[in-house]
Design a protein around this motif. Structure first.
Motif, PDB file in Angstrom:
ATOM      1  N   ALA A 205      -1.002  -9.316  -7.107  1.00  0.00           N
ATOM      2  CA  ALA A 205       0.323  -9.201  -6.482  1.00  0.00           C
ATOM      3  C   ALA A 205       0.311  -8.334  -5.223  1.00  0.00           C
ATOM      4  N   ASN A 206      -0.788  -7.603  -4.973  1.00  0.00           N
ATOM      5  CA  ASN A 206      -0.829  -6.667  -3.843  1.00  0.00           C
ATOM      6  C   ASN A 206      -1.414  -7.249  -2.556  1.00  0.00           C
ATOM      7  N   VAL A 207      -1.893  -8.478  -2.599  1.00  0.00           N
ATOM      8  CA  VAL A 207      -2.650  -9.013  -1.455  1.00  0.00           C
ATOM      9  C   VAL A 207      -1.872  -8.979  -0.140  1.00  0.00           C
ATOM     10  N   ILE A 208      -0.621  -9.405  -0.195  1.00  0.00           N
ATOM     11  CA  ILE A 208       0.155  -9.496   1.052  1.00  0.00           C
ATOM     12  C   ILE A 208       0.383  -8.088   1.610  1.00  0.00           C
TER      13      ILE A 208
ATOM     14  N   ALA B 272      -7.626 -19.655   0.156  1.00  0.00           N
ATOM     15  CA  ALA B 272      -6.634 -19.869   1.222  1.00  0.00           C
ATOM     16  C   ALA B 272      -5.682 -18.685   1.319  1.00  0.00           C
ATOM     17  N   LYS B 273      -5.221 -18.194   0.182  1.00  0.00           N
ATOM     18  CA  LYS B 273      -4.279 -17.064   0.201  1.00  0.00           C
ATOM     19  C   LYS B 273      -4.964 -15.800   0.728  1.00  0.00           C
ATOM     20  N   LEU B 274      -6.215 -15.611   0.349  1.00  0.00           N
ATOM     21  CA  LEU B 274      -6.950 -14.425   0.826  1.00  0.00           C
ATOM     22  C   LEU B 274      -7.135 -14.508   2.339  1.00  0.00           C
ATOM     23  N   LYS B 275      -7.511 -15.702   2.819  1.00  0.00           N
ATOM     24  CA  LYS B 275      -7.739 -15.867   4.267  1.00  0.00           C
ATOM     25  C   LYS B 275      -6.444 -15.697   5.058  1.00  0.00           C
ATOM     26  N   GLU B 276      -5.348 -16.145   4.442  1.00  0.00           N
ATOM     27  CA  GLU B 276      -4.036 -16.046   5.092  1.00  0.00           C
ATOM     28  C   GLU B 276      -3.636 -14.582   5.299  1.00  0.00           C
TER      29      GLU B 276
END
Ligand SMILES: NC(=O)c1ccc[n+]([C@@H]2O[C@H](COP(=O)([O-])OP(=O)(O)OC[C@H]3O[C@@H](n4cnc5c(N)ncnc54)[C@H](OP(=O)(O)O)[C@@H]3O)[C@@H](O)[C@H]2O)c1
Length: 252
Positions: free
Chosen positions: A69-72, A95-99
């Motif tokens: 939940a902390n990635v963004i 994809a979410k990590l690269k974003e």
């Protein structure tokens, strides 16, 4: 000596850092100086410590060990572009990590609880040019296996990532069964631990069906107990557990 930059100072980060500390330079980035100090103390080694805000990740090799939940929030605090991100985050896609984190490459990895004793079964997938390096880094906490897709990683998460909890349930239930029949609790726990220790070795080289056939003599005690497990639907419950865990991983 190559530097590995840990993003997050929690349990999984510490386990991996313990495995790497003799062969890599460790740097740790977190949101709380006291917790960074505690990480350094637990590691038993002086490390470079940084706060997340405005941390420059340019050309760094990151080991991302925060919660999915902390990635963004965490990604927004960095500046620069990392060389590679090795992530341990459950269910968080490439994809979410690269974003959210600028980097030249991303590898998703899925260690398990046994990382704390250097015996993790870790699956990995992502940018193939980092396959070997990911194997070296994550190999410091146990066995690694590169998979062909994120779908496979999410399925394997249900098996090896969640597996310690499933096996803990079986272990506790078997010991309870022995206690129910009158074996003292201490004895039941010791016998169960011995069982899992020996079984852990045997299963490395012997197919489960062969192991089972080896102990299950016609009309014997194992056959009686085995029938009860089938009556209780243990096999289908195990298969359903993997299905449910995979479904959940896809939703994260
Ligand atoms: N434990 C396992 O068996 C296991 C297995 C496979 C994968 N994983 C993955 O490993 C990751 C970490 O798990 P863990 O067991 O190490 O958890 P943990 O001990 O709770 O550590 C979580 C880390 O995330 C940081 N964090 C939490 N919220 C944050 C925020 N809003 N901004 C910045 N940092 C934040 C924490 O910082 P503070 O210390 O300041 O709170 C801490 O450093 C998870 O993504 C999990 O999916 C764990």
């Amino acid at each position: 000596m190559q530097t590995i930059t840990f993003i997050g100072n929690g349990n999984m980060g510490l386990s991996i850092a313990q495995g790497l500390k003799n062969n890599y330079k460790i740097e740790v980035v977190g949101r709380n100086l006291e917790k960074l100090d505690a990480f350094e103390k637990a590691l038993g080694l002086k490390v470079e410590k940084h706060l997340l805000d405005n941390f420059d990740i340019t050309e760094k090799t990151l080991l991302l060990c925060v919660k999915p939940a902390n990635v963004i929030e965490v990604g927004a605090k960095f500046k620069g572009k990392a060389r590679v991100v090795f992530s341990v985050l459950a269910g968080t896609s490439v994809a979410k990590l690269k974003e959210n984190i600028s980097s030249d490459a991303v590898v998703r990895t899925m260690p398990n609880l046994a990382a704390s004793v250097g015996r993790s079964m870790t699956t990995m997938t992502g940018d193939i040019e980092f396959k070997e390096e990911a194997g070296e880094v994550l190999g410091s906490i146990g066995t690694t296996l590169w998979l062909d897709s994120e779908k496979e990683l999410d399925i394997a998460t249900g098996l090896a990532g969640s597996g310690p909890a499933y096996l803990a349930l079986i272990a506790e239930a078997l010991a309870d069964g022995a206690v129910k029949q009158g074996l003292k609790r201490d004895y039941a726990m010791s016998v169960m631990r011995g069982l899992f220790g020996g079984f852990g070795e045997l299963i490395q080289d012997i197919h489960p069906a062969i192991l089972k056939d080896g102990v299950m003599s016609p009309g014997g005690t194992t056959a009686a107990g085995y029938g009860a497990l089938e009556d209780g639907g243990v096999r289908s419950a195990c298969m359903a557990a993997i299905e449910k865990a995979y479904e959940k991983a896809k939703q994260l």
